[in-house]
Design a protein around this motif. Structure first.
Motif, short mmCIF file in Angstrom:
data_model
loop_
_atom_site.label_atom_id
_atom_site.label_comp_id
_atom_site.label_asym_id
_atom_site.label_seq_id
_atom_site.Cartn_x
_atom_site.Cartn_y
_atom_site.Cartn_z
N TYR A 51 -9.23 2.15 -1.71
CA TYR A 51 -9.46 2.01 -0.26
C TYR A 51 -10.71 1.19 -0.14
O TYR A 51 -11.75 1.41 -1.20
CB TYR A 51 -9.54 3.42 0.41
N TYR A 61 -1.79 6.63 -4.94
CA TYR A 61 -1.38 6.67 -3.39
C TYR A 61 0.01 6.78 -3.10
O TYR A 61 0.41 7.27 -2.27
CB TYR A 61 -1.90 5.26 -2.53
N ASN A 94 -9.42 -4.42 -0.13
CA ASN A 94 -9.35 -3.45 -1.09
C ASN A 94 -10.63 -3.41 -1.61
O ASN A 94 -11.68 -4.02 -1.32
CB ASN A 94 -8.28 -3.75 -1.81
N GLU A 110 -4.42 -3.97 1.36
CA GLU A 110 -3.57 -3.98 0.19
C GLU A 110 -4.04 -3.50 -0.99
O GLU A 110 -4.98 -3.76 -1.86
CB GLU A 110 -3.20 -5.54 -0.18
N VAL A 111 -3.40 -2.45 -1.46
CA VAL A 111 -3.75 -1.62 -2.60
C VAL A 111 -2.31 -1.50 -3.41
O VAL A 111 -1.24 -1.23 -2.68
CB VAL A 111 -4.43 -0.47 -2.59
N THR A 137 1.17 -1.06 -0.02
CA THR A 137 0.02 0.04 0.03
C THR A 137 0.87 1.43 0.10
O THR A 137 0.39 2.27 -0.45
CB THR A 137 -0.81 0.00 1.18
N GLY A 181 -6.17 4.65 5.63
CA GLY A 181 -6.69 3.24 5.46
C GLY A 181 -7.34 2.64 6.77
O GLY A 181 -8.42 1.94 6.80
#
Length: 314
Positions: free
Chosen positions: A250, A283, A232, A277-278, A42, A295
């Motif tokens: 998000y 971001y 996510n 987890e992105v 992330t 987050g």
């Protein structure tokens, strides 16, 4: 019934929720159904060191961390002590419920698989020293081919037995773009057929959608099956196969039925680390402290009011 069949029956019962005591024993250390964690992907674009990440994640209010092995290896190769890193994690109140690596444990080529297991052994040795519990096991190296599921189950059992030596549990990870382990049904089959009491799966909201898995499939699994869920969201598109990793957003900012998923897990006694987890490049351009704090806020809003069912006799 042979030994393998008997063990498969034990694993199936556990995954389907027929052994709640064992399921609770594998749960993350949290009083409620969910532990909020951060997968370091992330904030991967900001290229922070693992020590910086730990401090940032703890200050943001997370209770769990899902680091990538390359971050830990850079710290070690730079002269850092893995034991000291483990102490830093504990002092920060962060539980490493899972970690990310990409060893080729399931490929058909024997030599590649041998090297993959050697890589897995090194990773598990490292993770043991920092107090981690699990490591993701996606179909690394087999995304463009179909590996037969019974054969893959045998290989997953071998990987689990290797993990037993280090106290690290590999999780069958779903990658929605992959021809092997691309959906929840395949991952669940491999985990059950492996016939090992610690077999489990690692789903991801985006990957489940990307690979065509119905979220209703999660209702067929019991608490021991999913110790970690990659959390996510994704935008509305006509064809999910057009989505890629960087489309993740998000949780709550897309169209995934996340609240319904979480309510279902909590109502059936799951205790899960929700690992944010992105891979959103926008971001990665932002202050990592802001991303981490955002987050936490987004996840807290989604789990607000969700509680585990009361236990009989409590």
């Amino acid at each position: 019934m042979n030994r393998r069949a008997a063990l498969a029956g034990v694993a199936a019962s556990t995954l389907l929720g027929l052994s709640p005591r064992k399921a609770v024993a594998q749960a993350p250390p949290t009083g409620g159904p969910f532990l909020l964690g951060l997968n370091t992907a992330t904030i991967r674009g900001q290229k922070l060191g693992i020590v910086e990440i730990i401090d940032l994640v703890a200050k943001a209010g997370y209770g769990g961390l899902e680091p990538w092995l390359d971050e830990i290896n850079r710290y070690r190769d730079g002269g850092g002590s893995l034991e000291d890193l483990g102490k830093r994690l504990r002092d920060a109140g962060l539980s490493v419920e899972s970690a990310i690596d990409f060893f080729e444990w399931g490929v058909d080529d024997p030599e590649r698989r041998r090297k993959g297991l050697e890589a897995a052994k090194r990773s598990m040795d490292t993770l043991q020293k920092i107090g981690a519990k699990r490591v993701a096991a996606p179909a690394a190296g087999a995304t463009d081919v179909v590996v037969e599921l019974p054969r893959l189950a045998e290989r997953y059992r071998t990987l689990l037995e290797l993990g037993d030596q280090f106290g690290i549990v590999p999780e069958v990870e779903v990658w929605g773009f992959s021809k092997t382990l691309g959906n929840l049904a395949e991952a669940s089959y491999v985990a059950i057929a492996a016939g090992h009491p610690r077999a489990c799966v690692l789903p991801d909201v985006y990957h489940l959608h990307r690979g065509g898995s119905s979220f209703e499939g999660l209702n067929l699994l019991g608490p021991a099956a999913i110790p970690v869920l990659h959390l996510n969201d994704y935008p509305a598109v006509a064809d999910p196969t057009t989505l890629n990793d960087s489309d993740r957003v998000y949780p709550g900012d897309g169209v995934a039925p996340i609240r319904r998923i979480l309510e279902s897990l909590a109502s059936r006694g799951f205790q899960v680390m929700l690992s944010l987890e992105v891979f959103n490049k926008a971001y990665w351009e932002q202050d990592p402290a802001v991303v981490a704090a955002t987050g936490v806020r987004k996840m807290q809003a989604l789990i607000e009011g969700i509680s585990a069912p009361a236990r009989v006799g409590s």
